[in-house]
Enzyme design. Structure first.
Site, PDB file in Angstrom:
ATOM      1  N   ASN A  52       0.853  -1.195   0.000  1.00 51.50           N
ATOM      2  CA  ASN A  52       0.000   0.000   0.000  1.00 51.50           C
ATOM      3  C   ASN A  52       0.887   1.242   0.000  1.00 51.50           C
ATOM      4  O   ASN A  52       0.486   2.306   0.467  1.00 51.50           O
ATOM      5  CB  ASN A  52      -0.897   0.002   1.234  1.00 51.50           C
ATOM      6  CG  ASN A  52      -1.804  -1.214   1.274  1.00 51.50           C
ATOM      7  OD1 ASN A  52      -2.602  -1.416   0.374  1.00 51.50           O
ATOM      8  ND2 ASN A  52      -1.669  -2.035   2.300  1.00 51.50           N
ATOM      9  N   HIS A 138     -14.244  -2.266   6.624  1.00 49.78           N
ATOM     10  CA  HIS A 138     -13.046  -3.023   7.005  1.00 49.78           C
ATOM     11  C   HIS A 138     -13.233  -3.754   8.345  1.00 49.78           C
ATOM     12  O   HIS A 138     -13.927  -3.277   9.238  1.00 49.78           O
ATOM     13  CB  HIS A 138     -11.886  -2.036   7.120  1.00 49.78           C
ATOM     14  CG  HIS A 138     -10.531  -2.662   7.271  1.00 49.78           C
ATOM     15  ND1 HIS A 138      -9.905  -2.808   8.485  1.00 49.78           N
ATOM     16  CD2 HIS A 138      -9.684  -3.164   6.342  1.00 49.78           C
ATOM     17  CE1 HIS A 138      -8.716  -3.367   8.301  1.00 49.78           C
ATOM     18  NE2 HIS A 138      -8.554  -3.595   7.016  1.00 49.78           N
ATOM     19  N   GLU A 181     -15.867   3.834   5.164  1.00 48.41           N
ATOM     20  CA  GLU A 181     -14.528   4.182   4.671  1.00 48.41           C
ATOM     21  C   GLU A 181     -14.693   5.250   3.600  1.00 48.41           C
ATOM     22  O   GLU A 181     -15.722   5.292   2.929  1.00 48.41           O
ATOM     23  CB  GLU A 181     -13.855   2.948   4.047  1.00 48.41           C
ATOM     24  CG  GLU A 181     -13.506   1.885   5.065  1.00 48.41           C
ATOM     25  CD  GLU A 181     -13.033   0.580   4.418  1.00 48.41           C
ATOM     26  OE1 GLU A 181     -12.224   0.620   3.472  1.00 48.41           O
ATOM     27  OE2 GLU A 181     -13.471  -0.483   4.873  1.00 48.41           O
ATOM     28  N   SER A 185     -10.828  -0.416   0.727  1.00 51.91           N
ATOM     29  CA  SER A 185      -9.514  -1.049   0.616  1.00 51.91           C
ATOM     30  C   SER A 185      -9.450  -2.125  -0.458  1.00 51.91           C
ATOM     31  O   SER A 185      -8.410  -2.319  -1.063  1.00 51.91           O
ATOM     32  CB  SER A 185      -9.119  -1.635   1.968  1.00 51.91           C
ATOM     33  OG  SER A 185     -10.066  -2.588   2.400  1.00 51.91           O
ATOM     34  N   ASP A 210     -13.224   6.222   7.944  1.00 45.69           N
ATOM     35  CA  ASP A 210     -11.886   5.626   7.888  1.00 45.69           C
ATOM     36  C   ASP A 210     -11.220   6.035   6.572  1.00 45.69           C
ATOM     37  O   ASP A 210     -11.699   5.674   5.496  1.00 45.69           O
ATOM     38  CB  ASP A 210     -12.061   4.093   7.975  1.00 45.69           C
ATOM     39  CG  ASP A 210     -10.749   3.312   7.923  1.00 45.69           C
ATOM     40  OD1 ASP A 210      -9.803   3.770   7.253  1.00 45.69           O
ATOM     41  OD2 ASP A 210     -10.698   2.219   8.515  1.00 45.69           O
ATOM     42  N   HIS A 213      -7.109   4.491   3.152  1.00 46.03           N
ATOM     43  CA  HIS A 213      -6.654   4.522   1.758  1.00 46.03           C
ATOM     44  C   HIS A 213      -6.905   5.862   1.076  1.00 46.03           C
ATOM     45  O   HIS A 213      -6.600   6.024  -0.106  1.00 46.03           O
ATOM     46  CB  HIS A 213      -7.315   3.382   0.970  1.00 46.03           C
ATOM     47  CG  HIS A 213      -6.930   2.033   1.499  1.00 46.03           C
ATOM     48  ND1 HIS A 213      -5.799   1.373   1.066  1.00 46.03           N
ATOM     49  CD2 HIS A 213      -7.483   1.261   2.455  1.00 46.03           C
ATOM     50  CE1 HIS A 213      -5.697   0.230   1.739  1.00 46.03           C
ATOM     51  NE2 HIS A 213      -6.705   0.143   2.588  1.00 46.03           N
ATOM     52  N   LYS A 244       0.135   3.164   5.224  1.00 47.24           N
ATOM     53  CA  LYS A 244      -0.139   2.925   3.809  1.00 47.24           C
ATOM     54  C   LYS A 244       0.600   3.949   2.951  1.00 47.24           C
ATOM     55  O   LYS A 244       1.782   3.782   2.721  1.00 47.24           O
ATOM     56  CB  LYS A 244      -1.634   2.869   3.601  1.00 47.24           C
ATOM     57  CG  LYS A 244      -2.094   1.617   4.372  1.00 47.24           C
ATOM     58  CD  LYS A 244      -3.446   1.125   4.203  1.00 47.24           C
ATOM     59  CE  LYS A 244      -3.520  -0.216   4.923  1.00 47.24           C
ATOM     60  NZ  LYS A 244      -4.786  -0.458   5.576  1.00 47.24           N
TER      61      LYS A 244
HETATM   62  C1  PLP Z   1      -5.202  -1.138   6.721  1.00 50.53           C
HETATM   63  C2  PLP Z   1      -6.498  -0.644   7.210  1.00 50.53           C
HETATM   64  C3  PLP Z   1      -6.705  -0.374   8.568  1.00 50.53           C
HETATM   65  C4  PLP Z   1      -5.699  -0.731   9.632  1.00 50.53           C
HETATM   66  O1  PLP Z   1      -4.568   0.066   9.582  1.00 50.53           O
HETATM   67  P1  PLP Z   1      -3.169  -0.494  10.120  1.00 50.53           P
HETATM   68  O2  PLP Z   1      -2.370   0.711  10.372  1.00 50.53           O
HETATM   69  O3  PLP Z   1      -2.615  -1.373   9.050  1.00 50.53           O
HETATM   70  O4  PLP Z   1      -3.462  -1.266  11.378  1.00 50.53           O
HETATM   71  C5  PLP Z   1      -7.911   0.182   8.949  1.00 50.53           C
HETATM   72  N1  PLP Z   1      -8.877   0.442   8.040  1.00 50.53           N
HETATM   73  C6  PLP Z   1      -8.715   0.177   6.732  1.00 50.53           C
HETATM   74  C7  PLP Z   1      -9.809   0.498   5.778  1.00 50.53           C
HETATM   75  C8  PLP Z   1      -7.530  -0.386   6.275  1.00 50.53           C
HETATM   76  O5  PLP Z   1      -7.374  -0.678   4.983  1.00 50.53           O
END
Ligand code: PLP
Length: 384
Positions: A52, A138, A181, A185, A210, A213, A244
């Site tokens: 990522n 997620h 989100e 993702s 969230d 991404h 990411k």
């Molecule tokens: C990767 C991800 C997370 C978690 O993040 P990390 O820092 O890897 O623990 C949370 N939400 C989404 C949508 C993700 O893709």
């Protein structure tokens, strides 16, 4: 069936064997170098479409230097949780930088994005409340929602009208939260946040978005999809990760000063876990600054994404390019054929994605070349 005369290992061996027969058994490949656009994976060099690392910062010498200097100055670990002596000046500086990027009053950094979601959601919702989640949210959002013991409901993926219907049917004295989100993702599609936020406001619900991404990739200076839509002041909690686009480690939430103070006092994953390691915090800080000041990385990423999408016939925009094949078996077979041709693009199967939507997921970085993208297109075409 549990038989007391079998050992745990025997019981698990059977369970693993049944995962294998349904093409659901998974095991990680091992990298023996930096996770860049090219990487030494299980001992062989592969073009890496699995990270990522959207902006190509995983190998950036400035990020590496910042991590190394922080390790020299502060040591390998923070040695305590944030409230028990683990808060370093570095964490404060990182939080100020993130809040500034996101144009919010304050930010709070967690050891990971998973910690941020599983810490913050239960701090904000309880058993009397209702959480309405996008159906494809997620796992860390789902886990945070479950930990809160709130009533859980789902709305159809990216469907503001369905959200409105679900909210209309959930009356009651408790609070209501809408959780989604901004950029998904596994599909790379973006949420219609203007309409989702409007529905939440109309129905008196609060919003938690969230941006794992979205951050670094979308919006002015990589500030995210919420900011791209001018919604920063209307989303109650914006969450993101440093792992990411920023190619470091750690997660965060941002919002009002009161939100952050509440997280400090109530988010168990913040309170009961050791603070983010100094090298990770310093790498993240350097990466955020580079991401903000070098827009050419995003331009390049989107040029490559357009090229790959056109070649594979995958509509949409942005660096997450899902090539759907349907069955788990077909996804695994395609990923294996690409691997044999020098490309690492993993098969993504249930439970990570819904049944029947197994795919090979290409994730681009600004460090890929046009030739890498063209190779991927040719390899997919010739493998089908
Ligand atoms: C990767 C991800 C997370 C978690 O993040 P990390 O820092 O890897 O623990 C949370 N939400 C989404 C949508 C993700 O893709």
């Amino acid at each position: 069936m549990y038989l007391r005369n079998t050992t745990l290992a025997e019981e698990l061996r059977d369970a693993l064997a049944s995962l294998a027969t349904t093409h659901r058994r998974r095991s990680p490949k091992t990298l023996s170098g930096a996770p860049g656009a090219r990487a030494l994976i299980d001992g062989v060099l592969r073009v890496n479409f699995a990270s990522n690392n959207y902006l190509g910062l995983a190998e950036d010498p400035r990020v590496r230097r910042a991590a190394a200097q922080a390790a020299r100055r502060w040591g390998g670990g923070a040695t305590a949780s944030r409230l028990m002596g683990g808060t370093l000046a570095l964490h404060r500086e990182l939080e100020a930088e993130i809040a500034d990027l996101k144009r919010r009053p304050a930010a709070l950094v967690f050891p990971s994005g998973y910690h941020a979601n599983t810490g913050m959601i239960p701090a904000l919702a309880g058993p009397d409340d209702t959480i309405v989640l996008d159906r494809l949210a997620h796992a860390s959002l789902v886990d945070g929602a479950r930990l809160s013991r709130a009533r859980l409901k789902v709305f159809r993926h990216n469907d503001p009208e369905d959200l409105d219907r679900v909210l209309a049917r959930t009356a009651g004295p408790g609070r209501r939260w809408v959780i989604t989100e901004s950029v998904f993702s596994m599909d790379g599609d973006r949420a219609p946040l203007v309409d989702l936020v409007a529905a939440a406001e109309r129905r008196g619900a609060r919003t938690y978005v969230d941006e794992a991404h979205g951050t670094g990739v979308w919006g002015p200076a990589g500030s995210g999809w919420i900011n791209a839509l001018g919604l920063a002041g209307r989303v109650d909690v914006a969450m993101g990760t440093l792992s990411k686009a920023f190619a470091a480690q750690g997660g965060f939430v941002c919002g009002s000063k009161e939100l952050i103070d509440w997280g400090v006092n109530r988010a168990r994953a913040f309170i009961y876990s050791t603070a983010l390691a100094p090298a990770a915090a310093a790498a993240a800080l350097a990466a955020v600054r580079i991401a903000r000041s070098e827009p050419a990385r995003r331009d390049r990423l989107f040029v490559l994404a357009r090229r790959l999408r056109a070649g594979l016939g995958v509509p949409g925009e942005g660096p997450i390019v899902p090539f759907r094949v349907g069955t788990d078996e077909a996804a695994v077979a395609l990923a294996q054929r690409l691997w044999d041709r020098g490309l690492f693009a993993p098969a993504v199967r249930p439970p990570t994605v819904p049944k029947g939507t197994a795919r090979v997921r290409f994730s681009l970085t600004a460090a890929h070349t046009e030739a890498d993208v063209d190779d991927a297109v040719t390899a997919v075409r010739e493998s089908l």
